[in-house]
Design an enzyme around this catalytic site. Structure first.
Site, PDB file in Angstrom:
ATOM      1  N   CYS A 137      -2.374 -84.211 -94.546  1.00  0.00           N
ATOM      2  CA  CYS A 137      -1.173 -84.519 -94.221  1.00  0.00           C
ATOM      3  C   CYS A 137      -2.135 -85.227 -92.334  1.00  0.00           C
ATOM      4  O   CYS A 137      -1.212 -84.574 -91.455  1.00  0.00           O
ATOM      5  CB  CYS A 137       0.014 -85.024 -94.389  1.00  0.00           C
ATOM      6  SG  CYS A 137       0.527 -86.593 -93.502  1.00  0.00           S
ATOM      7  N   CYS A 140       0.863 -86.093 -90.373  1.00  0.00           N
ATOM      8  CA  CYS A 140       1.393 -84.969 -89.911  1.00  0.00           C
ATOM      9  C   CYS A 140       1.339 -83.922 -89.208  1.00  0.00           C
ATOM     10  O   CYS A 140       2.463 -83.700 -88.169  1.00  0.00           O
ATOM     11  CB  CYS A 140       2.391 -84.527 -91.573  1.00  0.00           C
ATOM     12  SG  CYS A 140       2.555 -85.492 -92.667  1.00  0.00           S
ATOM     13  N   ASP A 141       0.681 -83.066 -89.466  1.00  0.00           N
ATOM     14  CA  ASP A 141      -0.037 -82.490 -88.862  1.00  0.00           C
ATOM     15  C   ASP A 141      -1.099 -82.600 -87.969  1.00  0.00           C
ATOM     16  O   ASP A 141      -1.478 -81.916 -87.184  1.00  0.00           O
ATOM     17  CB  ASP A 141      -0.497 -81.542 -89.572  1.00  0.00           C
ATOM     18  CG  ASP A 141       0.365 -80.896 -90.762  1.00  0.00           C
ATOM     19  OD1 ASP A 141       1.775 -80.896 -90.429  1.00  0.00           O
ATOM     20  OD2 ASP A 141       0.020 -80.922 -91.669  1.00  0.00           O
TER      21      ASP A 141
END
Length: 321
Positions: A137, A140-141
């Site tokens: 992701c 997300c990261d």
């Protein structure tokens, strides 16, 4: 000996969507029952640093966040059940669901929040380095790789979108694809090829994620050319596997409409094709798949379920009179 339970609100799944639904349902007096499933807490329980969930200035841990959400849900009156549903009868209300141990659950309303799982390559080093440089992701990261060298693996819309997103943080993004052409939509391909900070490695398969350092983290990927068989190595700081997601909807195939495997809900809401059945989170979200959007959808599903039941009970009372 099997057991039988009835509830006004049954929630399948205990990730951000399911637990948010449980919090709102409990506060509405629904006394929801949450069947936690195979992975209590959802995907956040295998996520380490979380930096984009509202309300926390500092980085928090995914498992801790889910523990707190579950504790909040239980505090306001939700009940957690450790079980896995193996059979569903949605042909009439109350709905009837059966656990793998034979326990039967009947429910006036059902909220499906069983989530979706990222698909992985299943190659050497992938699992060991997950959260240590290997991710599924970018949204997300990606923030953790500011100014670093990253690769995205895949050739569809998700992979191209992830690569484009990562240019917000990195000026060295490489897309690795096992074929000589992409499956992504043409407009996305045009944006990718025109971007000065993205290059593409064609006909390359990831053979291994390579770890190093102390503490150990991702330092590179071993590649194999799918045409010539030639081996190569690329040194990197982060790798994002973007080959798709698989929603956990097997139980509902043939019982509820699906789109690419995801549950279909009404636009802007959580209602499915069956009155009294609602869906929330990644199981019905092909686009965002974030903890915060899942939590918001869980709230919507609980409110929709509470309103549905209130209307049904009012109509039943009117009919009785």
């Amino acid at each position: 000996m099997t057991t039988s339970r009835h509830t006004r609100m049954l929630i399948l799944g205990s990730g951000p969507a399911g637990l948010s639904a449980a919090i709102y349902g409990a506060r509405a007096g629904m006394k929801p029952l949450v069947v936690q499933g195979m992975q209590p807490g959802g995907q956040l329980t295998i996520t380490t640093d979380v930096e984009n969930y509202p309300g926390f200035r500092d980085v928090i841990q995914g498992p801790w966040l889910m523990q707190e959400m579950q504790a909040q849900a239980e505090h306001v009156g939700a009940e957690m059940v450790w079980d896995q549903i193996v059979d569903v009868d949605l042909s009439r209300r109350p709905f009837r669901l059966t656990g793998d141990g034979g326990s039967v659950y009947t429910a006036d309303t059902l909220i499906i929040s069983t989530g979706a799982q990222a698909q992985w390559l299943h190659v050497e080093g992938e699992e060991a380095l997950s959260g240590k440089g290997v991710s599924a992701c970018a949204t997300c990261d990606g923030f953790f790789y500011r100014g670093k060298k990253v690769v995205v693996i895949g050739g569809g819309n998700t992979a191209v979108e992830e690569a484009l997103y990562l240019t917000n943080h990195s000026t060295d993004v490489t897309l690795i694809h096992r074929r000589d052409s992409l499956r992504a939509e043409k407009i996305l391909q045009e944006r990718l090829f025109a971007h000065p900070h993205i290059k593409v490695l064609w006909n390359k398969r990831v053979e291994r994620f390579v770890g190093g350092g102390n503490p150990e983290g991702l330092v590179g990927v071993d590649l194999v050319d799918t045409v010539t068989g030639e081996a190569s190595y690329v040194g990197i700081d982060g790798a994002f596997v973007a080959i798709g997601h698989k929603p956990s909807t097997e139980l509902f195939a043939g019982k509820l409409p699906l789109d690419n495997g995801y549950l279909v809900v009404e636009k802007g809401g959580s209602k499915t094709a069956i009155p009294g059945v609602f869906a929330a989170g990644d199981v019905a979200d092909q686009v965002y798949r974030q903890a915060v959007t899942a939590a918001g959808m869980g709230c919507m599903a609980a409110l929709d379920a509470e309103r549905f039941l209130a209307e049904a009970e009012f109509e039943a009372a009117q009919a009785a009179e």
